[in-house]
Motif scaffolding. Structure first.
Motif, PDB file in Angstrom:
ATOM      1  N   GLU A  72       0.824  -1.210   0.000  1.00 14.88           N
ATOM      2  CA  GLU A  72       0.000   0.000   0.000  1.00 14.88           C
ATOM      3  C   GLU A  72       0.856   1.256   0.000  1.00 14.88           C
ATOM      4  O   GLU A  72       0.538   2.242  -0.673  1.00 14.88           O
ATOM      5  CB  GLU A  72      -0.932  -0.017   1.216  1.00 14.88           C
ATOM      6  CG  GLU A  72      -2.035  -1.062   1.145  1.00 14.88           C
ATOM      7  CD  GLU A  72      -2.817  -1.172   2.446  1.00 14.88           C
ATOM      8  OE1 GLU A  72      -4.039  -0.928   2.416  1.00 14.88           O
ATOM      9  OE2 GLU A  72      -2.203  -1.495   3.487  1.00 14.88           O
ATOM     10  N   CYS A  73       1.951   1.230   0.751  1.00 12.79           N
ATOM     11  CA  CYS A  73       2.852   2.389   0.810  1.00 12.79           C
ATOM     12  C   CYS A  73       3.461   2.677  -0.559  1.00 12.79           C
ATOM     13  O   CYS A  73       3.461   3.823  -1.032  1.00 12.79           O
ATOM     14  CB  CYS A  73       3.970   2.153   1.813  1.00 12.79           C
ATOM     15  SG  CYS A  73       3.435   2.075   3.524  1.00 12.79           S
ATOM     16  N   VAL A  74       3.981   1.635  -1.207  1.00 18.37           N
ATOM     17  CA  VAL A  74       4.634   1.817  -2.503  1.00 18.37           C
ATOM     18  C   VAL A  74       3.633   2.255  -3.560  1.00 18.37           C
ATOM     19  O   VAL A  74       3.923   3.120  -4.399  1.00 18.37           O
ATOM     20  CB  VAL A  74       5.360   0.520  -2.921  1.00 18.37           C
ATOM     21  CG1 VAL A  74       5.929   0.665  -4.337  1.00 18.37           C
ATOM     22  CG2 VAL A  74       6.481   0.201  -1.944  1.00 18.37           C
ATOM     23  N   SER A  75       2.438   1.673  -3.549  1.00 21.37           N
ATOM     24  CA  SER A  75       1.401   2.080  -4.510  1.00 21.37           C
ATOM     25  C   SER A  75       1.037   3.548  -4.334  1.00 21.37           C
ATOM     26  O   SER A  75       0.851   4.282  -5.318  1.00 21.37           O
ATOM     27  CB  SER A  75       0.154   1.205  -4.330  1.00 21.37           C
ATOM     28  OG  SER A  75       0.442  -0.139  -4.616  1.00 21.37           O
ATOM     29  N   THR A  76       0.936   3.980  -3.087  1.00 17.90           N
ATOM     30  CA  THR A  76       0.605   5.380  -2.815  1.00 17.90           C
ATOM     31  C   THR A  76       1.723   6.303  -3.291  1.00 17.90           C
ATOM     32  O   THR A  76       1.468   7.371  -3.878  1.00 17.90           O
ATOM     33  CB  THR A  76       0.369   5.587  -1.306  1.00 17.90           C
ATOM     34  OG1 THR A  76      -0.694   4.750  -0.879  1.00 17.90           O
ATOM     35  CG2 THR A  76       0.025   7.042  -1.004  1.00 17.90           C
ATOM     36  N   ILE A  77       2.979   5.902  -3.049  1.00 19.42           N
ATOM     37  CA  ILE A  77       4.116   6.700  -3.504  1.00 19.42           C
ATOM     38  C   ILE A  77       4.095   6.838  -5.022  1.00 19.42           C
ATOM     39  O   ILE A  77       4.272   7.926  -5.575  1.00 19.42           O
ATOM     40  CB  ILE A  77       5.455   6.057  -3.058  1.00 19.42           C
ATOM     41  CG1 ILE A  77       5.643   6.204  -1.553  1.00 19.42           C
ATOM     42  CG2 ILE A  77       6.637   6.665  -3.800  1.00 19.42           C
ATOM     43  CD1 ILE A  77       5.786   7.626  -1.081  1.00 19.42           C
ATOM     44  N   ALA A  78       3.858   5.729  -5.724  1.00 20.06           N
ATOM     45  CA  ALA A  78       3.850   5.749  -7.190  1.00 20.06           C
ATOM     46  C   ALA A  78       2.766   6.672  -7.737  1.00 20.06           C
ATOM     47  O   ALA A  78       2.945   7.329  -8.767  1.00 20.06           O
ATOM     48  CB  ALA A  78       3.647   4.331  -7.724  1.00 20.06           C
ATOM     49  N   ALA A  79       1.638   6.731  -7.020  1.00 23.36           N
ATOM     50  CA  ALA A  79       0.522   7.566  -7.481  1.00 23.36           C
ATOM     51  C   ALA A  79       0.637   9.019  -7.053  1.00 23.36           C
ATOM     52  O   ALA A  79      -0.043   9.889  -7.606  1.00 23.36           O
ATOM     53  CB  ALA A  79      -0.788   6.986  -6.950  1.00 23.36           C
ATOM     54  N   THR A  80       1.485   9.295  -6.071  1.00 20.55           N
ATOM     55  CA  THR A  80       1.520  10.624  -5.453  1.00 20.55           C
ATOM     56  C   THR A  80       2.686  11.494  -5.903  1.00 20.55           C
ATOM     57  O   THR A  80       2.523  12.698  -6.102  1.00 20.55           O
ATOM     58  CB  THR A  80       1.577  10.486  -3.911  1.00 20.55           C
ATOM     59  OG1 THR A  80       0.473   9.703  -3.472  1.00 20.55           O
ATOM     60  CG2 THR A  80       1.526  11.856  -3.249  1.00 20.55           C
ATOM     61  N   LEU A  81       3.854  10.889  -6.082  1.00 23.69           N
ATOM     62  CA  LEU A  81       5.036  11.702  -6.360  1.00 23.69           C
ATOM     63  C   LEU A  81       4.904  12.468  -7.670  1.00 23.69           C
ATOM     64  O   LEU A  81       4.459  11.921  -8.675  1.00 23.69           O
ATOM     65  CB  LEU A  81       6.293  10.830  -6.425  1.00 23.69           C
ATOM     66  CG  LEU A  81       6.812  10.243  -5.113  1.00 23.69           C
ATOM     67  CD1 LEU A  81       8.118   9.510  -5.365  1.00 23.69           C
ATOM     68  CD2 LEU A  81       7.033  11.326  -4.078  1.00 23.69           C
ATOM     69  N   PRO A  82       5.310  13.738  -7.680  1.00 22.59           N
ATOM     70  CA  PRO A  82       5.290  14.495  -8.940  1.00 22.59           C
ATOM     71  C   PRO A  82       6.330  13.940  -9.911  1.00 22.59           C
ATOM     72  O   PRO A  82       7.323  13.341  -9.500  1.00 22.59           O
ATOM     73  CB  PRO A  82       5.660  15.912  -8.488  1.00 22.59           C
ATOM     74  CG  PRO A  82       6.441  15.721  -7.228  1.00 22.59           C
ATOM     75  CD  PRO A  82       5.838  14.532  -6.551  1.00 22.59           C
ATOM     76  N   VAL A  83       6.118  14.140 -11.185  1.00 24.46           N
ATOM     77  CA  VAL A  83       7.046  13.650 -12.200  1.00 24.46           C
ATOM     78  C   VAL A  83       8.178  14.645 -12.369  1.00 24.46           C
ATOM     79  O   VAL A  83       7.959  15.851 -12.501  1.00 24.46           O
ATOM     80  CB  VAL A  83       6.312  13.437 -13.543  1.00 24.46           C
ATOM     81  CG1 VAL A  83       7.299  13.051 -14.636  1.00 24.46           C
ATOM     82  CG2 VAL A  83       5.244  12.365 -13.385  1.00 24.46           C
ATOM     83  N   HIS A  84       9.413  14.144 -12.360  1.00 29.21           N
ATOM     84  CA  HIS A  84      10.589  14.991 -12.527  1.00 29.21           C
ATOM     85  C   HIS A  84      10.579  15.568 -13.938  1.00 29.21           C
ATOM     86  O   HIS A  84      10.484  14.834 -14.923  1.00 29.21           O
ATOM     87  CB  HIS A  84      11.854  14.160 -12.293  1.00 29.21           C
ATOM     88  CG  HIS A  84      13.081  14.986 -12.085  1.00 29.21           C
ATOM     89  ND1 HIS A  84      13.718  15.638 -13.113  1.00 29.21           N
ATOM     90  CD2 HIS A  84      13.802  15.255 -10.956  1.00 29.21           C
ATOM     91  CE1 HIS A  84      14.785  16.262 -12.641  1.00 29.21           C
ATOM     92  NE2 HIS A  84      14.850  16.055 -11.328  1.00 29.21           N
ATOM     93  N   ASP A  85      10.682  16.903 -14.068  1.00 30.02           N
ATOM     94  CA  ASP A  85      10.484  17.534 -15.375  1.00 30.02           C
ATOM     95  C   ASP A  85      11.594  17.208 -16.374  1.00 30.02           C
ATOM     96  O   ASP A  85      11.371  17.251 -17.584  1.00 30.02           O
ATOM     97  CB  ASP A  85      10.330  19.052 -15.222  1.00 30.02           C
ATOM     98  CG  ASP A  85      11.556  19.715 -14.607  1.00 30.02           C
ATOM     99  OD1 ASP A  85      12.539  19.004 -14.317  1.00 30.02           O
ATOM    100  OD2 ASP A  85      11.524  20.948 -14.422  1.00 30.02           O
ATOM    101  N   ARG A  86      12.771  16.858 -15.917  1.00 32.50           N
ATOM    102  CA  ARG A  86      13.879  16.564 -16.821  1.00 32.50           C
ATOM    103  C   ARG A  86      13.942  15.073 -17.176  1.00 32.50           C
ATOM    104  O   ARG A  86      14.176  14.704 -18.308  1.00 32.50           O
ATOM    105  CB  ARG A  86      15.205  17.022 -16.221  1.00 32.50           C
ATOM    106  CG  ARG A  86      16.372  16.925 -17.206  1.00 32.50           C
ATOM    107  CD  ARG A  86      17.627  17.623 -16.721  1.00 32.50           C
ATOM    108  NE  ARG A  86      18.291  16.928 -15.644  1.00 32.50           N
ATOM    109  CZ  ARG A  86      18.328  17.335 -14.375  1.00 32.50           C
ATOM    110  NH1 ARG A  86      17.691  18.436 -14.033  1.00 32.50           N
ATOM    111  NH2 ARG A  86      18.965  16.650 -13.451  1.00 32.50           N
ATOM    112  N   HIS A  87      13.736  14.217 -16.170  1.00 33.50           N
ATOM    113  CA  HIS A  87      13.881  12.782 -16.398  1.00 33.50           C
ATOM    114  C   HIS A  87      12.558  12.093 -16.737  1.00 33.50           C
ATOM    115  O   HIS A  87      12.561  10.941 -17.165  1.00 33.50           O
ATOM    116  CB  HIS A  87      14.487  12.128 -15.151  1.00 33.50           C
ATOM    117  CG  HIS A  87      15.867  12.624 -14.831  1.00 33.50           C
ATOM    118  ND1 HIS A  87      16.997  12.103 -15.411  1.00 33.50           N
ATOM    119  CD2 HIS A  87      16.283  13.622 -14.006  1.00 33.50           C
ATOM    120  CE1 HIS A  87      18.066  12.741 -14.944  1.00 33.50           C
ATOM    121  NE2 HIS A  87      17.657  13.664 -14.096  1.00 33.50           N
TER     122      HIS A  87
END
Length: 392
Positions: A72-87
Motif C-alpha cells: 500500500e505504501c509503494v502504490s501510494t508513492i507511485a501515485a503521489t510523487l510528482p514527475v521529474h520535469d527533466r527525467h
C-alpha cells in the motif's frame, strides 16, 4: 517491550552549491512502542529532489506507523510523487527500518545502498526476500535485535565519495561498514557515529560534495533510566511526596537548583556541600554541589538553559559535541548523562515561583523555566529518548 532500547542518529551534507538536501529522514514513534525510520533519496539534487524525498519519507513513515502494508505504501508513492520535469519519472529511492517494539527490525529497501548490520563488532550478513511491487524490486528482511547491534542506512552519496567525478574504489560499502564497526567499539552514540561517517564522506569529497550524502545509524542498547529533579513544588506540603517519588525511581539522579537541593538534602538527612570549579576550568555555568546519594547536583535555570542550547545543536549540526562531551561544568555533565547514557528520562518539575527570579532586571522568569522543560523534553524525544514529565 523488553529491556532493549534504540539510539537513533542521522546527518546529511548537501550537494555543493545547493541550499536544500535531496535526501530526507523521517522518524515516527507508534502507539505500540515501535519506531518507523525512513531514509529517502530524491532523484537529482536541489529543490525538486528535496520535494521528492520529503514526500516519500513523510508518506511512507505515516502509513507504516498506521499499520498499512508495504504494498500500500509503494502504490501510494507511485501515485503521489510528482514527475521529474527533466527525467520524466517520479523517482525517489528509500530505506525503511521498522523497529518493532525494540525486539525485531524489519528492513525494506528500494535502490539505496544495502543497510549495514554490525553485530559483535563485525559486519554481518542477513537474509533478504525479493518483492515486486508496482514494477519495483524491493528487498525485505526481518532481524531479531541483539544488544550491541548497529544498523547503518545511507543514501548513494556515501559509497564511493570522491573529490573528482570518478568512483572512489577505496570507499565501498564494505569500507564504510568497517569504518563504523571500528568506531562503534569505542561506545559512541548513534548521532556521533553518523556524524563521523558523514564528516569522513565530506572529507573524501574534498569538502565539495558531488552528491547529497545522508547516513542514519541505529544502535541497540540496554535501557538506562535517568531522573531529574528541577525546582521545588508549588505547595511546600508536597515536598515529601515529590522527594519520595524521585528517590524511589530506578536509575541515576540529577538535582537542579539550590532550593531544590536544600530540600533534597533535608529529606535524605545528608549535608549539602558546595563545590568549586576545577583549577583551570573557566565556565559561565555556576559551580556544582554534592549530596550523598545523588549523582549530580547543579544550579537551576542558567545551567538548564545551557543544556537546552546544547540539545538543540545536537539535533542540528552537533557542532558543540566536543565542548559538552569533554566539559566539566554542570551543563556539560547533564548533557553527558542525558544525551549519551540515558534512554528513559523522568522529569520531576516543581512549579514554585523563585522570589529571586521576580526581579525585572533579571532575564529569568517562571515561564522561562517551564519553557526550558517543554523544549528540552521535545529535543530529547527527537533524540529517541522516552521522556515522562511530572509536575508538582
Amino acid at each position: 517491550m523488553n529491556d532493549l532500547s534504540v539510539d537513533i542518529g542521522y546527518k546529511s551534507i548537501n550537494h555543493a552549491g545547493e541550499e536544500l538536501c535531496g535526501d530526507h529522514v523521517d522518524v515516527v514513534n507508534t502507539a505500540d512502542g515501535s519506531t518507523v525510520i525512513v531514509l529517502a533519496d530524491g532523484l537529482g539534487s536541489g529543490v525538486q529532489a528535496s520535494i521528492l524525498s520529503t514526500l516519500t519519507s513523510k508518506i511512507i513513515s505515516t502509513m507504516m506507523a498506521a499499520g498499512l502494508s508495504v504494498e500500500e505504501c509503494v502504490s501510494t508513492i507511485a501515485a503521489t510523487l510528482p514527475v521529474h520535469d527533466r527525467h520524466g519519472v517520479a523517482y525517489s529511492t528509500f530505506t525503511i527500518i521498522n523497529l518493532i517494539r525494540n525486539h525485531t527490525a524489519e528492513l525494506i529497501q528500494y535502490d539505496n545502498p544495502e543497510v549495514i548490520l554490525i553485530r559483535d563488532g563485525d559486519m554481518t550478513d542477513y537474509p533478504m526476500t525479493e518483492l515486486h511491487i508496482e514494477g519495483k524490486t524491493i528487498y525485505r528482511s526481518t532481524i531479531r535485535l541483539q544488544e550491541g547491534d548497529v544498523f547503518v542506512a545511507m543514501s548513494d552519496g556515501c559509497p564511493h565519495a570522491s573529490a573528482d567525478k570518478t568512483y572512489n574504489n577505496n570507499w565501498k560499502r564494505e569500507d564504510i561498514g568497517q569504518f563504523v564497526a571500528d568506531m562503534s567499539l569505542v561506545g559512541y552514540t548513534a548521532k556521533v557515529l553518523c556524524t563521523m561517517l558523514i564528516d569522513e564522506c565530506d572529507k573524501l569529497y574534498g569538502y565539495h560534495p558531488l552528491d547529497d550524502a545522508t547516513a542514519c545509524v541505529v544502535k541497540v542498547r540496554q535501557r538506562v533510566p535517568m531522573n531529574i529533579l528541577f525546582g521545588p513544588p508549588a505547595d511546600p506540603d508536597d515536598s515529601q511526596k515529590m522527594m519520595s517519588l524521585f528517590f524511589s525511581k530506578e536509575g541515576k539522579r540529577i538535582i537542579c537548583g539550590g532550593t531544590t537541593a536544600t530540600i533534597a538534602a533535608k529529606y535524605l538527612r545528608k549535608p549539602l556541600n558546595a563545590k568549586t570549579n576545577p583549577p583551570g576550568v573557566k565556565s559561565k555555568i555556576p559551580p556544582m554541589s554534592e549530596i550523598e546519594g545523588v549523582d549530580l547536583v547543579t544550579e537551576g535555570v542558567v545551567t538548564m538553559s545551557k543544556v537546552l542550547e546544547y540539545a538543540q545543536d545536537y539535533l542540528e549540526g552537533n557542532e558543540s559535541y566536543e565542548e559538552w562531551n569533554y566539559g566539566h561544568d554542570g551543563a556539560c555533565r547533564i548533557c553527558q548523562l542525558l544525551f549519551e547514557e540515558a534512554t528513559d528520562i523522568n522529569f520531576f518539575v516543581g512549579r514554585a515561583m523563585n522570589p529571586a527570579h521576580q526581579n525585572p532586571d533579571l532575564p529569568i522568569s517562571f515561564n522561562i523555566k517551564m519553557n526550558i522543560v517543554k523544549e528540552l523534553t521535545e529535543c530529547l524525544i527527537k533524540m529517541g529518548k522516552h521522556v515522562r514529565v511530572s509536575y508538582f
